[in-house]
Design a protein around this motif. Sequence first.
Motif, short mmCIF file in Angstrom:
data_model
loop_
_atom_site.label_atom_id
_atom_site.label_comp_id
_atom_site.label_asym_id
_atom_site.label_seq_id
_atom_site.Cartn_x
_atom_site.Cartn_y
_atom_site.Cartn_z
N VAL A 1 8.78 92.64 -17.67
CA VAL A 1 10.08 93.30 -17.63
C VAL A 1 10.09 94.36 -16.54
O VAL A 1 9.29 95.30 -16.57
CB VAL A 1 10.39 93.95 -19.00
N LEU B 1 8.02 95.84 -22.09
CA LEU B 1 9.19 95.86 -22.97
C LEU B 1 9.62 97.30 -23.23
O LEU B 1 8.79 98.17 -23.51
CB LEU B 1 8.87 95.17 -24.30
N GLU C 1 10.64 100.08 -25.45
CA GLU C 1 10.45 100.32 -26.88
C GLU C 1 11.41 101.39 -27.40
O GLU C 1 11.05 102.27 -28.17
CB GLU C 1 8.98 100.66 -27.16
N VAL D 1 16.17 98.04 -28.70
CA VAL D 1 15.34 96.85 -28.56
C VAL D 1 14.51 96.61 -29.82
O VAL D 1 14.33 95.46 -30.24
CB VAL D 1 14.44 96.97 -27.31
N LYS E 1 16.47 97.48 -20.36
CA LYS E 1 16.93 97.21 -21.72
C LYS E 1 17.55 95.83 -21.85
O LYS E 1 17.28 95.10 -22.81
CB LYS E 1 17.93 98.29 -22.16
N GLY F 1 4.28 98.54 -24.82
CA GLY F 1 5.11 97.65 -24.02
C GLY F 1 4.70 96.18 -24.06
O GLY F 1 5.33 95.34 -23.42
N SER G 1 14.84 93.25 -21.82
CA SER G 1 14.02 93.35 -23.03
C SER G 1 14.68 92.64 -24.20
O SER G 1 14.03 91.88 -24.94
CB SER G 1 13.76 94.83 -23.37
#
Length: 448
Positions: free
Chosen positions: A241, A50, A52, A56, A28, A76, A31
Motif C-alpha cells: 500500500v 496497511l 491501521e 480500515v 486509506k 501494517g 487499504s
Amino acid sequence: MSGHGEPIPMMSRKGGALTGVAQVPGDKSISHRALILGALSVGETKITGLLEGQDVLDTAKAMRAFGATVTREGEGAWTVQGVGVGGFKEPEDVIDCGNSGTGVRLIMGCMATSPITATFTGDASLRKRPMGRVTDPIALFGAKSVGREGGRLPMTVIGAANPLPVRYTTPMASAQVKSAALLAGLNAPGQTVVIEKEATRDHTERMLRGFGAEISTQKTDEGYVITLTGQPELKGQTVSVPRDPSSAAFPVCAALIVPGSDILVPGVSQNPTRNGLFTTLVEMGADITFENPREEGGEPVADLRVRYSNLHGIEVPPARAASMIDEYPVLSVLAANATGTTVMKGVHELRVKESDRIDAMARGLEACGVSIEEDSDTFIVHGLGAGNVPGGATCKTHIDHRIAMSFLILGLISKQPISVDDGSPIATSFPIFEDLMTGLGAQIERTA
C-alpha cells in the motif's frame, strides 16, 4: 486517538520551522480495497503498509463477519484468507462501519449480488450520510434495501439471489458509487458496464485487474466506460500500500505556510486520479519537488520535498474536483494564507462528506477572521497573506477528521492559537497525525 470515545479538545499555535521526514500512513482508499478484494479472492492475500486507522479496522472486522479470515501479522502487515467471489456468508450481527463512507458503500456493493442479508450502521456522522447513491445502482442487480428516511443508516440490504449484469451511468463523480457497482458486478453473470462522465480515483479498477479480473476502461463520447466481466476467480495477491496523498496533504500544506520549513514526505501516491491538490499547490507557487518517481503495488509514487513558499490565490477548475475532493478543507487553509482570492468550483460533493465540509470550513474560517463566500457548488476564500490570519477561535469539527486536522494546521501560522472542539475523529484516517506533526516541530497539544 479514538473516533468513537470522548471528545478530545486540541489546540495549535505558532512555533518554529517544520523540518524532518514525514512518514505518513498507508493510503486509506487502497487499504479498504485490499481487504475487500482479499476477502473476495481464493487463497491468501498479503498486505504491507496497511493503514491501521479506525475506518480500515472497521472494514477488516466486516470482512471477518462475512467469513474471511483476516489476521494482523505486525505493524501494517496483514493477511486475508479469502472466500472467493460469491462466497460471503451471512453475518450474524449488525455491521458497524464506524465513520467510513467508503467502507460501508463498498461493502454494500460486494455483498449485493449474493443471496444473503446484512444490516449496516455507523457513528452519528455516517448515519447522516446518503446511501441512496449506492442502493440505487445495486437495486438494478436485484438487491433490495430498507433504511431510515432519506436512505440513511441503519440499513438492511437483501442481496440478489439471481443477479443480473447492468449498464449504469453514475449520476455524480464518486469513486465510491462506481466501485460499489463494479464490486456488485463481480458476482453477476456477463458484463457489467459502469460509465462516469468525469474520471474518479481508479484504485478499484487497478486492483481488480491485479487480482485477476477482466476489466477495461475506454474514453468515449459517453465518458469513461468501464467494462467488467462477472464471476471471475480472483486469486490472492501481495499488495504493497503506497502512502496516502490525502494524509500527506497536511504536513505538505503546513510546511508551505510555516516560514523556514523544509520537509521530505516519502513514498506518496501520485495516481493521476488523486494528485489534483499537488497540481493546484504548484500553480499557487508552492516549492514542491517530486523526487525518485517509481511504482509500488501497481501505483505511481514519489518522494515529495516541500519548502516554505509565498502562495497566491488561483481559480481551481471544477474538472479537478474529483481528483482532490478530500483536500479542499486544507486547501482553504492555504488559501487564507495566500495573497489574493482562491476560487474553488465544482465542490458540491463536499456537502455530503463526513460533514458539510464547505459549511464547516466557512464557519471556522470566519471565526478566525477570514472572509469567505459560498454557494452550493463554489467556495471562495479571500486570502490575507502569509501569517496574517487572526485566529483565536475554537472551531467545530462536526465529527470530521479532515476538518479537525485542517484547523490545527491553520493554528500553526495564525496570530493567535486555534482550538478544535474534538480531535478524536482524526484516528479514523491518520492515527499518527499528532505524533508526526509534533515530531516535525509543530506546536499541537491536547487541552483536556
